[in-house]
Design a protein around this motif. Structure first.
Motif, PDB file in Angstrom:
ATOM      1  N   ALA A  16       0.833  -1.205   0.000  1.00 28.53           N
ATOM      2  CA  ALA A  16       0.000   0.000   0.000  1.00 28.53           C
ATOM      3  C   ALA A  16       0.864   1.250   0.000  1.00 28.53           C
ATOM      4  O   ALA A  16       0.548   2.240  -0.674  1.00 28.53           O
ATOM      5  CB  ALA A  16      -0.933  -0.013   1.209  1.00 28.53           C
ATOM      6  N   ALA A  17       1.969   1.224   0.746  1.00 25.34           N
ATOM      7  CA  ALA A  17       2.851   2.380   0.803  1.00 25.34           C
ATOM      8  C   ALA A  17       3.537   2.616  -0.539  1.00 25.34           C
ATOM      9  O   ALA A  17       3.689   3.763  -0.977  1.00 25.34           O
ATOM     10  CB  ALA A  17       3.885   2.198   1.908  1.00 25.34           C
ATOM     11  N   VAL A  18       3.954   1.552  -1.183  1.00 25.62           N
ATOM     12  CA  VAL A  18       4.643   1.687  -2.472  1.00 25.62           C
ATOM     13  C   VAL A  18       3.681   2.224  -3.531  1.00 25.62           C
ATOM     14  O   VAL A  18       4.024   3.138  -4.302  1.00 25.62           O
ATOM     15  CB  VAL A  18       5.240   0.338  -2.906  1.00 25.62           C
ATOM     16  CG1 VAL A  18       5.804   0.438  -4.318  1.00 25.62           C
ATOM     17  CG2 VAL A  18       6.338  -0.087  -1.945  1.00 25.62           C
ATOM     18  N   VAL A  19       2.474   1.671  -3.588  1.00 29.00           N
ATOM     19  CA  VAL A  19       1.477   2.162  -4.548  1.00 29.00           C
ATOM     20  C   VAL A  19       1.161   3.625  -4.261  1.00 29.00           C
ATOM     21  O   VAL A  19       1.056   4.455  -5.188  1.00 29.00           O
ATOM     22  CB  VAL A  19       0.202   1.301  -4.482  1.00 29.00           C
ATOM     23  CG1 VAL A  19      -0.908   1.917  -5.330  1.00 29.00           C
ATOM     24  CG2 VAL A  19       0.489  -0.120  -4.953  1.00 29.00           C
ATOM     25  N   SER A  20       1.024   3.966  -2.989  1.00 34.01           N
ATOM     26  CA  SER A  20       0.737   5.349  -2.614  1.00 34.01           C
ATOM     27  C   SER A  20       1.881   6.280  -3.007  1.00 34.01           C
ATOM     28  O   SER A  20       1.649   7.408  -3.448  1.00 34.01           O
ATOM     29  CB  SER A  20       0.484   5.446  -1.110  1.00 34.01           C
ATOM     30  OG  SER A  20      -0.668   4.706  -0.744  1.00 34.01           O
TER      31      SER A  20
END
Length: 303
Positions: A34-38
């Motif tokens: 989720a952090a990488v996509v964000s």
């Protein structure tokens, strides 16, 4: 003979690579999907705001050749407003100004809060008591009331840098508490005693030893300050107490949409609203990923 030597050679060929702290942090962060996509989405938003205006033919200003109240189309993907502004160009400029506010607030409030919390935690005693009582007073004062009052007191139109300074001056309190809590535990460590024994001054110990060792808390707090600044600026601008024309921001676009946004001109309200939500969500997910990556209890990097 060769069969006996082979296992020994294989064992000698095995070597271990020591990973630095930041390499481990990076590996943990990039395992947080989720952090990488964000992060990718946030980078695209930044490119949209800062590079987009050089690629799009319309700017955020009013042009006589642009029709009013035009619905989204190929010519104007985000439509136009009553005054005859291309909303895609306006969105780029508004996003840029809101991000300018957020970045200045993140840096300014983080510097103030980190120094304030480090001083309070290092000296303790009456210094800590005085500083923390002042911090309690800052928490009691309604944030939107005081920032809105200061913005309204500016004689000229409120520009993005006015709003950034006001939010930074009053947005550091949570960072100060977090840093103070870390410093209270770090000040008793052996390396601080060693620095004192070596003749290090209080300021040297605070800036060269304590603050660098609270950097994980500081970085995560600074990241979350971006979302805080975006939402605060949006609220104040929507209430007419924030950034004002001729400058623009995401909150000001929503405020300018007015009641018409809930009828046939829905795009004037929902497009900037979605951008605000997108920035706030991505920053929060990035902050969560950084908090997990910098957790010192996570000592192993899973394959």
């Amino acid at each position: 003979m060769s069969n006996t030597a082979s296992p020994r050679l294989d064992a000698e060929a095995i070597s271990t690579k020591e990973r630095g702290q930041w390499e481990l942090v990076g590996r943990r962060f990039f395992r947080h999907r989720a952090a990488v996509v964000s992060l990718v989405i946030f980078v695209l938003v930044v490119l949209f705001a800062y590079v987009g205006p050089f690629l799009w033919k319309w700017d955020y200003k009013i042009h006589s050749e642009i029709p009013s109240w035009a619905a989204p189309s190929m010519e104007h993907p985000f439509g136009t407003d009553k005054a005859g502004r291309d909303m895609l160009g306006a969105m780029m400029q508004a996003t840029k100004q809101s991000l300018n506010v957020a970045l200045v607030v993140a840096v300014g409030s983080t510097v103030i809060g980190a120094l304030y919390g480090a001083v309070a935690g290092f000296y303790r005693g009456w210094v800590d008591s005085v500083l923390m009582r002042f911090l309690d007073i800052m928490f009691v004062i309604p944030f939107l009331v005081i920032t809105g009052a200061l913005a309204g007191a500016i004689d000229t139109s409120v520009r993005w840098y006015h709003m950034a300074i006001i939010l930074a001056v009053f947005g550091w309190t949570s960072i100060a508490r977090a840093v103070r809590a870390e410093v209270l535990s770090l000040r008793e460590k052996e390396f601080i005693e060693a620095a004192r024994s070596a003749g290090g001054s209080d300021w040297h110990i605070i800036t060269k030893h304590l603050i660098p060792n609270t950097m994980s808390v500081i970085i995560v707090s600074a990241t979350l300050q971006i979302a805080f600044a975006i939402l605060s600026e949006t609220t104040l601008s929507f209430l007419g107490l924030g950034i004002q024309s001729p400058d623009t921001s995401l909150g000001l676009l929503i405020e300018a949409a007015g009641a018409s946004a809930f009828n046939e001109h829905w795009y004037l309200f929902y497009i900037p609203g979605v951008m605000i939500i997108l920035i706030a969500l991505t920053i929060n997910f990035i902050g969560d990923g950084m908090r997990d990556a910098m957790d010192p209890r996570q000592t192993m990097v899973r394959r």
